[in-house]
Design a protein around this motif. Structure first.
Motif, PDB file in Angstrom:
ATOM      1  N   PHE A  35     -31.388 -32.749  42.378  1.00 41.78           N
ATOM      2  CA  PHE A  35     -30.683 -33.772  41.618  1.00 41.78           C
ATOM      3  C   PHE A  35     -30.960 -35.167  42.168  1.00 41.78           C
ATOM      4  O   PHE A  35     -31.341 -35.357  43.332  1.00 41.78           O
ATOM      5  N   VAL A  36     -30.750 -36.154  41.293  1.00 36.61           N
ATOM      6  CA  VAL A  36     -30.831 -37.575  41.620  1.00 36.61           C
ATOM      7  C   VAL A  36     -29.522 -38.216  41.193  1.00 36.61           C
ATOM      8  O   VAL A  36     -28.972 -37.873  40.141  1.00 36.61           O
ATOM      9  N   GLU A  67     -17.492 -42.387  50.034  1.00 36.78           N
ATOM     10  CA  GLU A  67     -17.470 -41.172  50.861  1.00 36.78           C
ATOM     11  C   GLU A  67     -18.107 -40.013  50.123  1.00 36.78           C
ATOM     12  O   GLU A  67     -18.841 -39.199  50.712  1.00 36.78           O
ATOM     13  N   TRP A  68     -17.850 -39.930  48.817  1.00 31.35           N
ATOM     14  CA  TRP A  68     -18.449 -38.853  48.012  1.00 31.35           C
ATOM     15  C   TRP A  68     -19.958 -39.019  47.924  1.00 31.35           C
ATOM     16  O   TRP A  68     -20.714 -38.044  48.059  1.00 31.35           O
ATOM     17  N   VAL A  69     -20.429 -40.266  47.718  1.00 34.76           N
ATOM     18  CA  VAL A  69     -21.871 -40.512  47.654  1.00 34.76           C
ATOM     19  C   VAL A  69     -22.530 -40.096  48.967  1.00 34.76           C
ATOM     20  O   VAL A  69     -23.593 -39.462  48.972  1.00 34.76           O
ATOM     21  N   MET A 106     -22.833 -36.381  49.121  1.00 37.69           N
ATOM     22  CA  MET A 106     -23.901 -35.904  48.233  1.00 37.69           C
ATOM     23  C   MET A 106     -25.277 -36.193  48.815  1.00 37.69           C
ATOM     24  O   MET A 106     -26.216 -35.409  48.631  1.00 37.69           O
ATOM     25  N   SER A 107     -25.415 -37.308  49.528  1.00 42.94           N
ATOM     26  CA  SER A 107     -26.711 -37.668  50.116  1.00 42.94           C
ATOM     27  C   SER A 107     -27.146 -36.679  51.179  1.00 42.94           C
ATOM     28  O   SER A 107     -28.337 -36.588  51.509  1.00 42.94           O
ATOM     29  N   GLU A 157     -32.970 -38.198  45.567  1.00 42.79           N
ATOM     30  CA  GLU A 157     -32.792 -39.634  45.806  1.00 42.79           C
ATOM     31  C   GLU A 157     -31.416 -40.076  45.340  1.00 42.79           C
ATOM     32  O   GLU A 157     -30.847 -39.492  44.406  1.00 42.79           O
ATOM     33  N   ILE A 158     -30.922 -41.128  45.976  1.00 43.11           N
ATOM     34  CA  ILE A 158     -29.744 -41.842  45.498  1.00 43.11           C
ATOM     35  C   ILE A 158     -30.157 -43.296  45.326  1.00 43.11           C
ATOM     36  O   ILE A 158     -30.706 -43.908  46.245  1.00 43.11           O
ATOM     37  N   LEU A 159     -29.925 -43.833  44.135  1.00 45.22           N
ATOM     38  CA  LEU A 159     -30.395 -45.166  43.809  1.00 45.22           C
ATOM     39  C   LEU A 159     -29.248 -46.078  43.423  1.00 45.22           C
ATOM     40  O   LEU A 159     -28.460 -45.755  42.528  1.00 45.22           O
TER      41      LEU A 159
END
Length: 270
Positions: free
Chosen positions: A207-208, A241-243, A246-247, A254-256
């Motif tokens: 996932f992204v 905190e959730w991001v 997930m990272s 990726e996280i953008l």
């Protein structure tokens, strides 16, 4: 449901000139306006948009700047020109980048507005031929409740509003399943605004996350650096905190963030 291929085109659709407190909030709650502050320290940040080529339809996330900022910057920005500036080099408008890929705005199944701040909605008139243009019901209500924050670029555009549904996704367990197969989820991540969402694109077991302005850079979630504009500080902390959580997942590609200076335009295939 797994699809053969999903492609995410990461665009830079110009830049926005802001006070450094915008990506990195500080104690002065009005610092983000840039008023009475050293203009030499301002930053040019990229304004990103994302074109998702999905088997069930072409999806644009946010619109970036309108080509009008090239010739009518102050008029287009209105009161926001007091604190912000915009620039859009030739070829970087979202429609110009779509054209190079062989697409017209009428080919868009969805335009998803992560939230309604002006650098995310400025280009709406250029993509109004899309079949569906959507924001969350909560965000729509805030455009009426807090008109000083939002510039109405949608007065001639039909905006559909969706309602978050209870789910096991996100910091507040609410999301909207765009295609009904969890391949594109609009996950409620409030804080920067009340109705803002993160787009999760999932395929092939990976996932992204497209987090919009939940954070402005990687350090936002790694070091809990809140943006300068926050509608709900407690919710913003929870969303970051959730991001971060997930990272750390193995299936995270990726996280953008929309305004991350370290991100360059590229294509992600899932």
């Amino acid at each position: 449901m797994e699809h053969n291929k999903v492609r995410i085109n990461v665009f830079h659709t110009g830049q926005v000139y802001v006070d450094p407190s915008v990506p990195r909030g500080e104690k002065n709650p009005f610092a983000f306006t840039g008023l009475f502050r050293d203009k030499s320290k301002r930053l040019w940040l990229p304004v990103s948009a994302y074109l998702i080529e999905h088997p069930q339809g072409l999806v644009l996330v946010d619109t970036g700047w309108n080509t009008l900022v090239r010739t009518e910057e102050k008029k287009h920005l209105g009161y926001a020109s007091i604190s912000d500036r915009a620039r859009l080099p030739e070829g970087e408008a979202v429609t110009e980048q779509m054209k190079r890929l062989g697409y017209h705005p009428s080919d868009l199944e969805y335009v998803l507005l992560s939230h309604m701040d002006l650098d995310h909605t400025s280009g709406l008139s250029m993509v109004k031929e899309a079949k569906h243009i959507m924001c969350s019901e909560e965000e729509w209500k805030d455009t009426k409740k807090f008109p000083i924050r939002y510039k109405n670029y949608w007065k001639e555009t039909e905006i559909e509003r969706f309602i978050y549904e209870p789910s096991h996704y996100g910091p507040v367990n609410r999301s909207y399943d765009l295609f009904g197969d969890e391949s594109i989820l609009l996950i409620s991540t409030p804080g920067h605004s009340h109705g803002i969402f993160t787009v999760q694109v999932r395929n092939s077991g990976k996932f992204v996350l497209l987090i919009g302005d939940v954070g402005y850079m990687r350090a936002s979630w790694e070091k809990q650096i809140l943006p300068g504009i926050v509608a709900d500080k407690k919710a913003e902390v929870k969303s970051l905190e959730w991001v971060k959580k997930m990272s750390e997942q193995e299936d995270c590609v990726e996280i953008l963030a929309n305004h991350d200076q370290e991100v360059v335009p590229h294509v992600i295939e899932l």
